[in-house]
Motif scaffolding. Structure first.
Motif, PDB file in Angstrom:
ATOM      1  N   ILE A  61      25.962  21.495  26.830  1.00 37.55           N
ATOM      2  CA  ILE A  61      26.794  20.290  26.745  1.00 37.55           C
ATOM      3  C   ILE A  61      26.958  19.787  25.319  1.00 37.55           C
ATOM      4  O   ILE A  61      28.043  19.358  24.930  1.00 37.55           O
ATOM      5  CB  ILE A  61      26.246  19.165  27.652  1.00 37.55           C
ATOM      6  N   TRP A  62      25.940  19.862  24.484  1.00 37.07           N
ATOM      7  CA  TRP A  62      26.045  19.319  23.127  1.00 37.07           C
ATOM      8  C   TRP A  62      26.886  20.220  22.237  1.00 37.07           C
ATOM      9  O   TRP A  62      27.681  19.738  21.434  1.00 37.07           O
ATOM     10  CB  TRP A  62      24.660  19.075  22.541  1.00 37.07           C
TER      11      TRP A  62
ATOM     12  N   TYR B  11      30.548   9.960  17.338  1.00 36.76           N
ATOM     13  CA  TYR B  11      29.281  10.674  17.144  1.00 36.76           C
ATOM     14  C   TYR B  11      28.095   9.990  17.814  1.00 36.76           C
ATOM     15  O   TYR B  11      27.012  10.573  17.916  1.00 36.76           O
ATOM     16  CB  TYR B  11      29.037  10.890  15.649  1.00 36.76           C
ATOM     17  N   GLU B  12      28.286   8.760  18.290  1.00 37.66           N
ATOM     18  CA  GLU B  12      27.230   8.115  19.068  1.00 37.66           C
ATOM     19  C   GLU B  12      26.918   8.934  20.316  1.00 37.66           C
ATOM     20  O   GLU B  12      25.796   8.941  20.804  1.00 37.66           O
ATOM     21  CB  GLU B  12      27.663   6.702  19.477  1.00 37.66           C
ATOM     22  N   ASP B  13      27.950   9.649  20.817  1.00 36.13           N
ATOM     23  CA  ASP B  13      27.790  10.380  22.070  1.00 36.13           C
ATOM     24  C   ASP B  13      27.178  11.763  21.905  1.00 36.13           C
ATOM     25  O   ASP B  13      27.086  12.524  22.873  1.00 36.13           O
ATOM     26  CB  ASP B  13      29.136  10.466  22.788  1.00 36.13           C
TER      27      ASP B  13
ATOM     28  N   ASP C  17      18.716  10.264  26.492  1.00 37.08           N
ATOM     29  CA  ASP C  17      19.069  11.041  27.680  1.00 37.08           C
ATOM     30  C   ASP C  17      20.024  10.268  28.605  1.00 37.08           C
ATOM     31  O   ASP C  17      19.888  10.282  29.831  1.00 37.08           O
ATOM     32  CB  ASP C  17      17.799  11.437  28.449  1.00 37.08           C
ATOM     33  N   LEU C  18      20.991   9.603  27.997  1.00 35.02           N
ATOM     34  CA  LEU C  18      21.926   8.775  28.768  1.00 35.02           C
ATOM     35  C   LEU C  18      22.899   9.610  29.580  1.00 35.02           C
ATOM     36  O   LEU C  18      23.505   9.102  30.528  1.00 35.02           O
ATOM     37  CB  LEU C  18      22.705   7.855  27.818  1.00 35.02           C
ATOM     38  N   VAL C  19      23.062  10.858  29.200  1.00 35.25           N
ATOM     39  CA  VAL C  19      24.027  11.708  29.890  1.00 35.25           C
ATOM     40  C   VAL C  19      23.615  11.941  31.348  1.00 35.25           C
ATOM     41  O   VAL C  19      24.458  12.191  32.208  1.00 35.25           O
ATOM     42  CB  VAL C  19      24.191  13.045  29.129  1.00 35.25           C
TER      43      VAL C  19
END
Length: 318
Positions: free
Chosen positions: A161-162, A135-137, A145-147
């Motif tokens: 995406i989410w 769930y961190e992702d 906004d690491l994606v």
């Protein structure tokens, strides 16, 4: 509230999020919300639950067919490490696997986001504890906004995406359940005020200085956004086969007790049993029991003593 407790046992379903329920964290208490005595919990009820957990863990390990995954998610300083230590440290360490998911390594970034989670799954017969998780992702990755900074092809980073990740995680957890691995997911719900106290304690208390991290302070500025995303995440991923529990985390003694009860409830549903012996092995065992019954235990002990003395004497001579 008294009717919710019987012999010190709290009905943990009060903290379970039903499938399809829309979560509003403001409606969930961060403090103990039942009438129960702290000293009785710490000195009587909690130890009793731990003993029951030990018994069921031994059976789970011996049966070697089912596995259990316990996911712990929370804001910083909510007490994940302490909960793991107090609830699971008394169990047989050979059957408990604790994994903490920190920032992904270079190797982990070179794979899909579930790769490192799959690697950490427990074996059959074991209990896996996830300190943070898959769930961190859908939380931290989204907050920062690491994606857009990773190696995922940018044409796959779209407005859906989410939702896609929620679906992927739900399907993965269903797959695990269908393969004999149950999952319980626990959100330690700490108040902003209590988090502040604990972070300050890490700064002023020398014995807790090692816990201090500037990142904890930096993340605090995103408190409202974290709360918003946790509400969405829990709402989207609490399923009958792998439910979320939102439990009060301001009082550690109560948090640990409820986590222990939730784990106990999950193991009771598995209902592990010691495996039956092969008929031939059982026959040999019965024969051995008869032979043992014919042996003079006192005489056997004397023989053992003499052999030990003889071996000791020979060692000295050599």
């Amino acid at each position: 509230m008294a009717d919710e407790i019987k012999d010190g046992k709290v009905d943990v379903t009060r903290y379970m999020v039903k499938e399809g329920e829309k979560v509003n964290l403001k409606k969930y208490s961060t403090k103990c919300d039942v009438s129960i005595d702290k000293s009785q919990v710490k000195n009587l009820y909690f130890p009793q639950v731990i003993e029951k957990l030990k018994d069921l863990q031994e059976k789970l390990y011996a049966q070697n067919t089912y596995g259990l995954v316990v996911v712990l998610q929370a804001m910083d300083a909510a007490g994940k490490d302490g909960t793991i230590n107090h609830v699971f440290a008394s169990l047989n360490p050979g059957g408990v696997k604790v994994v903490s998911f920190k920032q992904p390594t270079t190797e982990e970034k070179d794979h899909d986001y579930m790769w490192r989670i799959n690697k950490a799954l427990p074996e059959r017969g074991d209990i896996g504890i996830f300190n943070r998780s898959q769930y961190e992702d859908v939380i931290v990755t989204r907050i920062h906004d690491l994606v857009h900074q990773g190696q995922l092809p940018q044409n796959l980073v779209n407005k859906n995406i989410w939702e896609e990740r929620y679906e992927q995680i739900n399907n993965w957890e269903k797959y695990l359940r269908q393969n004999g691995f149950m999952m319980i997911k626990i959100f330690l719900h700490v108040s902003k005020e209590e988090q502040q106290k604990r972070l300050i304690d890490r700064i002023v208390n020398q014995q807790k200085n090692w816990k201090f991290s500037m990142s904890d302070i930096n993340e605090r500025q995103y408190w409202d956004r974290y709360q918003e995303l946790y509400e969405e995440m829990i709402s989207k991923t609490s399923k009958d086969i792998s439910p979320w529990f939102i439990i009060p985390a301001d009082q550690k003694w109560y948090t640990r007790y409820i986590v222990a009860l939730i784990t106990l409830q999950a193991l009771k549903k598995v209902d592990p049993q010691f495996p039956k012996l092969d008929p031939e092995v059982q026959k040999q065992l019965e024969t051995f029991k008869k032979l043992i019954a014919q042996v003079d235990v006192k005489e056997l002990a004397e023989i053992q003593t003499r052999l030990s003395e003889k071996a000791s004497k020979e060692n000295k001579e050599n």
